[in-house]
Design a protein around this motif. Sequence first.
Motif, mmCIF file in Angstrom:
data_model
loop_
_atom_site.group_PDB
_atom_site.id
_atom_site.type_symbol
_atom_site.label_atom_id
_atom_site.label_comp_id
_atom_site.label_asym_id
_atom_site.label_seq_id
_atom_site.Cartn_x
_atom_site.Cartn_y
_atom_site.Cartn_z
ATOM 1 N N PRO A 30 28.740 10.148 27.074
ATOM 2 C CA PRO A 30 29.446 9.601 28.232
ATOM 3 C C PRO A 30 30.826 10.229 28.439
ATOM 4 O O PRO A 30 31.350 10.229 29.532
ATOM 5 C CB PRO A 30 29.556 8.112 27.913
ATOM 6 C CG PRO A 30 29.241 7.980 26.469
ATOM 7 C CD PRO A 30 28.397 9.136 26.084
ATOM 8 N N PHE A 31 31.419 10.768 27.368
ATOM 9 C CA PHE A 31 32.741 11.382 27.515
ATOM 10 C C PHE A 31 32.666 12.866 27.181
ATOM 11 O O PHE A 31 33.453 13.399 26.402
ATOM 12 C CB PHE A 31 33.760 10.687 26.620
ATOM 13 C CG PHE A 31 33.911 9.238 26.946
ATOM 14 C CD1 PHE A 31 34.697 8.833 28.007
ATOM 15 C CD2 PHE A 31 33.233 8.274 26.218
ATOM 16 C CE1 PHE A 31 34.831 7.496 28.328
ATOM 17 C CE2 PHE A 31 33.362 6.933 26.538
ATOM 18 C CZ PHE A 31 34.159 6.539 27.598
ATOM 19 N N GLY A 32 31.686 13.559 27.766
ATOM 20 C CA GLY A 32 31.526 14.980 27.490
ATOM 21 C C GLY A 32 30.833 15.175 26.147
ATOM 22 O O GLY A 32 30.419 14.222 25.493
ATOM 23 N N GLY A 33 30.720 16.427 25.752
ATOM 24 C CA GLY A 33 30.022 16.726 24.494
ATOM 25 C C GLY A 33 28.528 16.628 24.726
ATOM 26 O O GLY A 33 28.026 15.573 25.065
ATOM 27 N N SER A 34 27.821 17.749 24.610
ATOM 28 C CA SER A 34 26.386 17.703 24.888
ATOM 29 C C SER A 34 25.600 18.319 23.734
ATOM 30 O O SER A 34 26.111 19.130 22.971
ATOM 31 C CB SER A 34 26.080 18.440 26.185
ATOM 32 O OG SER A 34 26.537 19.767 26.103
ATOM 33 N N GLU A 35 24.345 17.896 23.675
ATOM 34 C CA GLU A 35 23.499 18.306 22.563
ATOM 35 C C GLU A 35 22.207 18.843 23.170
ATOM 36 O O GLU A 35 21.605 18.193 24.019
ATOM 37 C CB GLU A 35 23.240 17.042 21.726
ATOM 38 C CG GLU A 35 22.390 17.221 20.511
ATOM 39 C CD GLU A 35 22.060 15.834 19.934
ATOM 40 O OE1 GLU A 35 20.979 15.705 19.354
ATOM 41 O OE2 GLU A 35 22.859 14.877 20.103
ATOM 42 N N TRP A 36 21.790 20.046 22.763
ATOM 43 C CA TRP A 36 20.614 20.689 23.337
ATOM 44 C C TRP A 36 19.353 19.917 22.961
ATOM 45 O O TRP A 36 19.089 19.678 21.794
ATOM 46 C CB TRP A 36 20.530 22.134 22.835
ATOM 47 C CG TRP A 36 19.391 22.886 23.422
ATOM 48 C CD1 TRP A 36 18.159 23.078 22.851
ATOM 49 C CD2 TRP A 36 19.359 23.533 24.692
ATOM 50 N NE1 TRP A 36 17.369 23.807 23.696
ATOM 51 C CE2 TRP A 36 18.075 24.106 24.849
ATOM 52 C CE3 TRP A 36 20.294 23.691 25.729
ATOM 53 C CZ2 TRP A 36 17.700 24.821 25.974
ATOM 54 C CZ3 TRP A 36 19.907 24.397 26.855
ATOM 55 C CH2 TRP A 36 18.634 24.946 26.965
ATOM 56 N N THR A 37 18.573 19.509 23.981
ATOM 57 C CA THR A 37 17.345 18.767 23.674
ATOM 58 C C THR A 37 16.129 19.446 24.277
ATOM 59 O O THR A 37 15.055 18.855 24.344
ATOM 60 C CB THR A 37 17.409 17.325 24.223
ATOM 61 O OG1 THR A 37 17.723 17.385 25.617
ATOM 62 C CG2 THR A 37 18.441 16.506 23.506
ATOM 63 N N GLY A 38 16.310 20.673 24.773
ATOM 64 C CA GLY A 38 15.165 21.402 25.327
ATOM 65 C C GLY A 38 14.573 20.691 26.529
ATOM 66 O O GLY A 38 15.297 20.212 27.400
ATOM 67 N N LEU A 39 13.266 20.581 26.558
ATOM 68 C CA LEU A 39 12.587 20.056 27.746
ATOM 69 C C LEU A 39 12.445 18.539 27.737
ATOM 70 O O LEU A 39 11.754 17.978 28.584
ATOM 71 C CB LEU A 39 11.197 20.696 27.860
ATOM 72 C CG LEU A 39 11.211 22.178 28.286
ATOM 73 C CD1 LEU A 39 9.841 22.801 28.106
ATOM 74 C CD2 LEU A 39 11.658 22.302 29.742
ATOM 75 N N ALA A 40 13.115 17.870 26.797
ATOM 76 C CA ALA A 40 12.921 16.423 26.651
ATOM 77 C C ALA A 40 13.167 15.671 27.956
ATOM 78 O O ALA A 40 12.386 14.789 28.326
ATOM 79 C CB ALA A 40 13.841 15.885 25.563
ATOM 80 N N ASN A 41 14.259 16.018 28.672
ATOM 81 C CA ASN A 41 14.556 15.321 29.915
ATOM 82 C C ASN A 41 13.445 15.499 30.937
ATOM 83 O O ASN A 41 13.089 14.571 31.661
ATOM 84 C CB ASN A 41 15.873 15.830 30.518
ATOM 85 C CG ASN A 41 17.073 15.259 29.798
ATOM 86 O OD1 ASN A 41 17.013 14.157 29.271
ATOM 87 N ND2 ASN A 41 18.149 16.026 29.754
ATOM 88 N N TYR A 42 12.899 16.736 30.999
ATOM 89 C CA TYR A 42 11.862 17.004 32.002
ATOM 90 C C TYR A 42 10.548 16.327 31.635
ATOM 91 O O TYR A 42 9.799 15.879 32.509
ATOM 92 C CB TYR A 42 11.707 18.513 32.200
ATOM 93 C CG TYR A 42 12.878 19.088 32.955
ATOM 94 C CD1 TYR A 42 12.928 19.022 34.340
ATOM 95 C CD2 TYR A 42 13.966 19.631 32.290
ATOM 96 C CE1 TYR A 42 14.017 19.514 35.049
ATOM 97 C CE2 TYR A 42 15.068 20.127 32.984
ATOM 98 C CZ TYR A 42 15.084 20.066 34.366
ATOM 99 O OH TYR A 42 16.167 20.542 35.059
ATOM 100 N N GLU A 43 10.280 16.209 30.328
ATOM 101 C CA GLU A 43 9.077 15.479 29.901
ATOM 102 C C GLU A 43 9.187 14.014 30.300
ATOM 103 O O GLU A 43 8.246 13.415 30.817
ATOM 104 C CB GLU A 43 8.907 15.591 28.383
ATOM 105 C CG GLU A 43 8.238 16.893 27.962
ATOM 106 C CD GLU A 43 8.395 17.149 26.469
ATOM 107 O OE1 GLU A 43 8.596 16.183 25.704
ATOM 108 O OE2 GLU A 43 8.344 18.325 26.070
#
Lengths: 280, 419
Positions: A30-43
């Motif tokens: 929520p306050f920036g900082g991101s973590e690579w999750t690949g295609l998880a969001n699209y799945e």
Amino acid sequence: MIAPLGLGLAVFYLWPIAQTFYFGFTEWGPFGGSEWTGLANYERLLADEEVWTALRNSIAYTALVLLGVPVAIVFAALLNQRRLRGRGIFRTVYFLPVVTMPSAVAMLWQYLYNGDFGVLNQLLALVGVDGPSWVSDPRTAIYALAAIGVWMAFGYNLVILMAGLQNVPKQLYEASAIDGAGPVRQFVSITVPMLSPTIFFVSVISVIGTLQMFDLVYLMMPAGSPALPATQTIVHLFYSTSFVRNDPGYGAAIAFVLFVVIALLTAVQFRIQRRWVHYV
Amino acid sequence: MARRLSCLITGAVVATTMLSGCGGGGTDGGGPVEISYGIWDLEQQPALEQAAAEFSKRNPDVKVKIQVTGWDEYWAKLKAAATGGAAPDVFWMNGPNFKLYASNGMLLPLADRIAAEKVDMSVFPKSLVDLYTYEGKSYGLPKDFDTIGLWYNKKLFDAAGLKYPDESWTWDDLRAAAKKLTKADKSVQGIAAELNNQATFYNTIAQAGGYALSPDGTTSGYDQPATIEGLKFWTDLIKDGLSPTQQQMTDSKPVEMFESGKVAMYYSGSWYATRFNKNTATKDTIDVAPLPAGRKRAVVTHGGANVVFAKSEHADAAWKFVRFLGSKDAADIIGRSGAVIPAYAGTQQAWIDSAPQFHLKIFIDQLAVSVPYPSSKNTAGWMDEEPKYLSKAWTGEVGIEEAAKDLAAKMNASLAQEK
């Protein structure tokens, strides 16, 4: 010469697009900082009923608002008659909704649409019809919103179409009149074909604009409105996912789906134009 | 200079009016320090300006600048400003957002300062002190609280020949009264069954012995029979025609229906006291009673706190100000305004007296049976789903049991993501 424009485009458009695309593959704090999750969001998106409903709503709304374009064409032709008195007044009146703030528009229409004491239902009551709660009833809400959308876009489309009419040579009308064409025949055989490049522009711009509709849903559907599932647009879903539920990574994926849909629909329109648009 | 520049850039990127922390001096030494104070309620601004002036009189080296942002934008702007390191030095926090900010290191832990200066926390309602505690550390000083009451229209009760509600009332009494108050042509209805977690259904859920969020904050309670019983209380009132329909309550605000005498009873918070007192239509015709009991008595309480931004450059001055806002003197100033109930024990009388014709004391007496407003690390993640699922039951489109169970599944998925 093109550098300032190119720089602006790169900083404010291209870079955010690339960023959004990237964030779609991340889980974002929520306050920036991101973590690579690949295609998880699209799945997750493919299985998410809410996304598809919102996309359907956006497309339905766009289709309904496009119905206003033919009406605008007719009105543009009528307002272009030199004999018409008070042309300026008409043009101003039609253009007013375009420059009115959406929040003011929403408030006004809420008064008109109110189920218990709205103006619309009072008029219907005169002829013995018991009208619904237009914006809160899932069966009518999308049409109610589309009517506002048509009303808001009408003046803008009208101005563009009237500018296009200025380019239609008068000789064509004179020649056709000698050949015995009436006003209707002139409209169908001369005005519409000569105006087709302008019509094409208006419809492309309308599709791009209305697919991004957010404000009317945001302003007219309070939390708990029974009509929200039937009217929530994809941009509204993006907003609540990213900024209300604090899930910006998933929101970015949703936004990117919309980007792809708009790009596809625009490409399709450019394909079809070869068949009906006449560039003189 | 470099710091200035980075501030400028941050300011440009985070296009927000909540800029602060870009002050001159940098040290709390030369000249007065200016701290910013972010709030969301215009109505409380005058009282807080007064409190800030009093604070500066006692601490000439600190000036306070109050920034009001409307509720609708407050959280979006605050999140953007906090991300960019430019949130106000001191700002208002609420329950649903507290853990989100505390768990992400956005708030200055106050526990050590509270201990070092021996601040007495027992003057605040315990449920509020707990609400602003994360992993055993205090992060905020409670500033005010609210509870819910049964507002009712005396004129309509008189016309129906009914006795006014009192603390002996149960759910059954409320239903019976609603039946008597509802006119055949629906021009007046007994109650507005508003779909509003804090004002309506969280209270009845607790009264039925259920919960929306498990006490340990990990699972949804919406699939529990007791919770569903608390929800059914409202859907039954609509089904029986004793309340306007959900569509009517979407088109027109229930509070306005109550003010105009279209509904005779209305569950809502102490926050409406000022509004009802100012409105000539309600000033002398309405009153308020404790909430009717279900299986037990319960009422939802919630309150705000003043917190310090973790990256504030004037942490000491900010803490000093928060401490002053948590003092009896500040509570007296805020209480006199009548806008909210101050949290500091024994300062509530001024608020009770602000509208003497209403029995406002019931809001404070009910603290004895209060349950806290639920909050998890990402409260909004599941709370935003509540109205979407429940409105289907409020309209009668699906049964309440089905709607509640669907909501429970969605809510558990959201809670699982909190990690």
